[in-house]
Design an enzyme around this catalytic site. Structure first.
Site, PDB file in Angstrom:
ATOM      1  N   ARG A  92       3.572  -2.407 -18.256  1.00 22.10           N
ATOM      2  CA  ARG A  92       2.936  -1.080 -16.897  1.00 22.10           C
ATOM      3  C   ARG A  92       3.909   0.067 -17.155  1.00 22.10           C
ATOM      4  O   ARG A  92       5.087   0.088 -16.996  1.00 22.10           O
ATOM      5  CB  ARG A  92       3.448  -1.845 -15.539  1.00 22.10           C
ATOM      6  CG  ARG A  92       2.745  -0.969 -14.519  1.00 22.10           C
ATOM      7  CD  ARG A  92       3.216  -1.241 -13.258  1.00 22.10           C
ATOM      8  NE  ARG A  92       2.625  -0.058 -12.184  1.00 22.10           N
ATOM      9  CZ  ARG A  92       3.356   0.089 -11.220  1.00 22.10           C
ATOM     10  NH1 ARG A  92       4.575  -0.563 -10.624  1.00 22.10           N
ATOM     11  NH2 ARG A  92       3.036   1.170 -10.377  1.00 22.10           N
ATOM     12  N   HIS A 136       2.590   7.982 -10.331  1.00 22.28           N
ATOM     13  CA  HIS A 136       3.814   7.657 -10.039  1.00 22.28           C
ATOM     14  C   HIS A 136       4.889   8.587  -9.679  1.00 22.28           C
ATOM     15  O   HIS A 136       5.866   8.816 -10.198  1.00 22.28           O
ATOM     16  CB  HIS A 136       4.349   6.335 -11.013  1.00 22.28           C
ATOM     17  CG  HIS A 136       5.476   5.682 -10.484  1.00 22.28           C
ATOM     18  ND1 HIS A 136       5.430   3.941 -11.063  1.00 22.28           N
ATOM     19  CD2 HIS A 136       6.573   5.553  -9.698  1.00 22.28           C
ATOM     20  CE1 HIS A 136       6.283   3.670 -10.547  1.00 22.28           C
ATOM     21  NE2 HIS A 136       7.144   4.502  -9.582  1.00 22.28           N
ATOM     22  N   GLU A 181       2.689   3.002  -4.658  1.00 24.41           N
ATOM     23  CA  GLU A 181       3.343   2.877  -3.512  1.00 24.41           C
ATOM     24  C   GLU A 181       2.948   4.498  -2.459  1.00 24.41           C
ATOM     25  O   GLU A 181       3.965   5.330  -2.433  1.00 24.41           O
ATOM     26  CB  GLU A 181       4.878   2.811  -3.638  1.00 24.41           C
ATOM     27  CG  GLU A 181       5.268   1.848  -4.312  1.00 24.41           C
ATOM     28  CD  GLU A 181       6.794   1.343  -4.304  1.00 24.41           C
ATOM     29  OE1 GLU A 181       7.085   0.314  -4.839  1.00 24.41           O
ATOM     30  OE2 GLU A 181       7.547   2.513  -4.254  1.00 24.41           O
ATOM     31  N   ASN A 308       4.538  -4.791  -4.807  1.00 27.64           N
ATOM     32  CA  ASN A 308       5.860  -4.186  -5.210  1.00 27.64           C
ATOM     33  C   ASN A 308       6.859  -4.808  -4.023  1.00 27.64           C
ATOM     34  O   ASN A 308       6.531  -4.576  -3.041  1.00 27.64           O
ATOM     35  CB  ASN A 308       6.123  -2.795  -5.348  1.00 27.64           C
ATOM     36  CG  ASN A 308       5.353  -2.172  -6.540  1.00 27.64           C
ATOM     37  OD1 ASN A 308       4.617  -3.055  -7.322  1.00 27.64           O
ATOM     38  ND2 ASN A 308       5.484  -0.908  -6.726  1.00 27.64           N
ATOM     39  N   TYR A 310      10.903  -6.010  -3.175  1.00 28.45           N
ATOM     40  CA  TYR A 310      12.447  -6.270  -3.513  1.00 28.45           C
ATOM     41  C   TYR A 310      13.308  -6.782  -2.354  1.00 28.45           C
ATOM     42  O   TYR A 310      14.056  -7.661  -2.776  1.00 28.45           O
ATOM     43  CB  TYR A 310      12.959  -4.815  -3.958  1.00 28.45           C
ATOM     44  CG  TYR A 310      12.307  -3.877  -4.866  1.00 28.45           C
ATOM     45  CD1 TYR A 310      12.934  -4.169  -6.316  1.00 28.45           C
ATOM     46  CD2 TYR A 310      11.223  -2.931  -4.854  1.00 28.45           C
ATOM     47  CE1 TYR A 310      12.448  -3.579  -7.333  1.00 28.45           C
ATOM     48  CE2 TYR A 310      10.851  -2.437  -5.896  1.00 28.45           C
ATOM     49  CZ  TYR A 310      11.405  -2.624  -7.155  1.00 28.45           C
ATOM     50  OH  TYR A 310      10.903  -1.998  -8.172  1.00 28.45           O
ATOM     51  N   GLU A 370       5.940  -4.736  -9.332  1.00 27.10           N
ATOM     52  CA  GLU A 370       7.463  -4.456  -9.342  1.00 27.10           C
ATOM     53  C   GLU A 370       8.244  -5.364  -8.665  1.00 27.10           C
ATOM     54  O   GLU A 370       8.046  -5.841  -7.522  1.00 27.10           O
ATOM     55  CB  GLU A 370       7.788  -3.153  -8.660  1.00 27.10           C
ATOM     56  CG  GLU A 370       7.272  -1.796  -9.537  1.00 27.10           C
ATOM     57  CD  GLU A 370       7.777  -0.541  -8.893  1.00 27.10           C
ATOM     58  OE1 GLU A 370       8.738  -0.417  -8.043  1.00 27.10           O
ATOM     59  OE2 GLU A 370       6.922   0.457  -8.894  1.00 27.10           O
TER      60      GLU A 370
END
Length: 468
Positions: A92, A136, A181, A308, A310, A370
């Site tokens: 990606r 992005h 995002e 995505n 985290y 991600e």
């Protein structure tokens, strides 16, 4: 490349983990153009908002910038060789809008388009599926000068740009991601100004968010017209789920407000065709400038949703009617592990995101576009080794959460680790290392971290488990 005893132990567990993923599961890694390419003044590229933001004193750690980054623009062949050795099935990457259209619109910069043409062909030559993100965060500065994402016209400029790119690359790219995002684009860039273009205007963030979604909706039919029959198109959203610090009514109310603000702001338009009721009034703001037909464009069917994730947030309610972007967050949980970004390691959060998405929305396929962690990595120069057991533990535990979600019926088709390489980490400059491959910035040498070895072993184990 030597594997330490710690990694050998993890490798045994990775063999068992690999069998939990279906045979056609796609293993990949991700990067973004401004974070890795460098060559910002070469071959016709003109400035993006991140070039301008990075040149503004006080915005980036130690005044660093993406002028060179990891020099992926010149070293992409070597980087693709790394990907092949790891065993990646997908890569990606993002396309830099100011490389294709230096002024944001108008004549195509042939040299810029040729770069991505070569990149795609080199990936395919190694059997790696290209997944291209069209935006992005590196908006051409000329478009920002005309209002940026606060201006509706930027959405139309994006759709034109997207069509040009897909006309050229659509016969070979496997996956298209329109936007990365939107929440970060709108709120971090226009609401609180910690990302480019550095504007602090919450009402502007609401308009920017709508126009990013509109850009996605306008681009979708053009992308579908030119992509190949087997290709897929989607969008990537960031998810940081909120959890209550206690069970008080104020806290539970604020957790719901946080969920609406950080997730439903973009999920609801995409999958329900409307914004969350009362979200904007709860922020003390007016709704975005919606025109007839906007929501139908935005909510057009997708082939996949990129997830995505985290970490998570922990909310403690303080008083009634707190705006959702001013909630009280618990900064440290006793006994918890934190990454170098100060983000809690909490794989349950990713599992919860996935099963809740499945419960609350009519989902297409999902890709984890991600997921990863920054830790303080040390290069051992005597043997060119980087031992990162914390990252391996992180990846193992988050992948275990994904495997459990798959077992519960969530349609997850692939995983892209963030990131292939250490790189320019936005406002943090080069102080945070997310890569599974270490970059020695003065020399641009790439050195496998133990996590890259572990990931390669996982991919091999997965292939072996499903062979024959």
């Amino acid at each position: 490349m030597s594997i330490t005893n710690d990694i050998q132990t993890q490798s045994m567990t990775s063999t068992a983990l690999a069998t939990a993923f279906p045979a056609n599961f796609l293993w990949g890694a991700a990067t973004a153009s401004y974070q890795v390419e460098g060559a910002v003044h070469e071959d016709g590229r003109e400035p993006s908002i991140w070039d301008t933001f990075a040149a503004t004193p006080g915005k980036i750690y130690q005044g660093e910038n993406g002028d060179i980054a990891t020099n992926h623009y010149h070293l992409f062949q070597d980087d693709i060789e790394l990907m092949a050795r790891i065993g990646l099935g997908g890569y990606r990457f993002s396309i830099a809008w100011p490389r294709i259209l230096p002024k944001g619109r108008g004549a195509v910069n042939v040299a810029g388009m040729d770069f991505y043409d070569r990149l795609v062909d080199a990936l395919l030559a190694k059997g790696i599926k290209p997944f291209a993100t069209l935006y992005h965060w590196d908006l051409p500065q000329t478009l920002q000068d005309a209002g940026g994402w606060v201006a509706r016209d930027t959405a139309y400029a994006f759709a034109d740009y997207a069509e040009l790119v897909v006309k050229r690359l659509g016969d070979r790219v496997a996956g298209w991601i329109t936007q990365n995002e939107p929440w970060c684009i709108a709120y971090l860039g226009y609401g609180i100004g910690i990302h480019a273009p550095g504007i602090k205007d919450r009402q502007a963030a609401i308009a920017a968010g709508h126009h990013v979604l509109l850009a996605h909706g306008l681009a979708l039919p053009r992308i579908r017209t030119h992509m190949n029959a087997e290709a897929q198109v989607g969008i990537s959203l960031n998810f940081t789920p909120a959890y209550p610090a206690d069970d008080s009514p104020e806290t539970l109310q604020d957790v719901e407000r946080a969920h609406t603000f950080s997730h439903r702001w973009f999920l609801d338009p995409l999958f329900r065709g409307s914004y969350p009721q009362d979200m904007f009034s709860n922020m003390g703001l007016t709704p975005p400038p919606i025109q007839d037909g906007d929501m139908a464009l935005i909510s057009a069917p997708l082939d996949f949703l990129g997830v995505n994730n985290y970490s998570r947030s922990v909310v403690r309610g303080r008083e009634a009617n707190t705006p959702p972007d001013e909630l009280t967050l618990v900064e440290r949980i006793p006994g918890a592990t934190y990454t170098d970004m100060g983000w809690e390691v909490h794989p349950q959060a990713l599992f919860d995101v996935l099963v809740n998405l499945q419960r609350d929305y009519a989902l297409p396929a999902l890709y984890i576009t991600e997921n990863g962690a920054a830790f303080t990595d040390q290069l051992h120069t005597n043997n060119d080794e980087v031992h990162d057991p914390q990252r391996i533990a992180y990846l193992h535990d988050y992948l275990s959460a994904i495997a459990e979600a798959i077992a519960q019926g969530v349609p997850i088709k692939g995983y892209f680790v963030w990131s292939l390489l250490d790189n320019f980490e936005w406002a943090e400059g080069y102080s945070k290392r997310f890569g599974i491959v270490y970059v020695d910035y003065p020399t641009q040498r790439r050195i496998w971290k133990d996590s890259a070895l572990w990931y390669a072993d996982l991919i091999t184990s997965h292939q072996q488990a499903h062979s024959g």
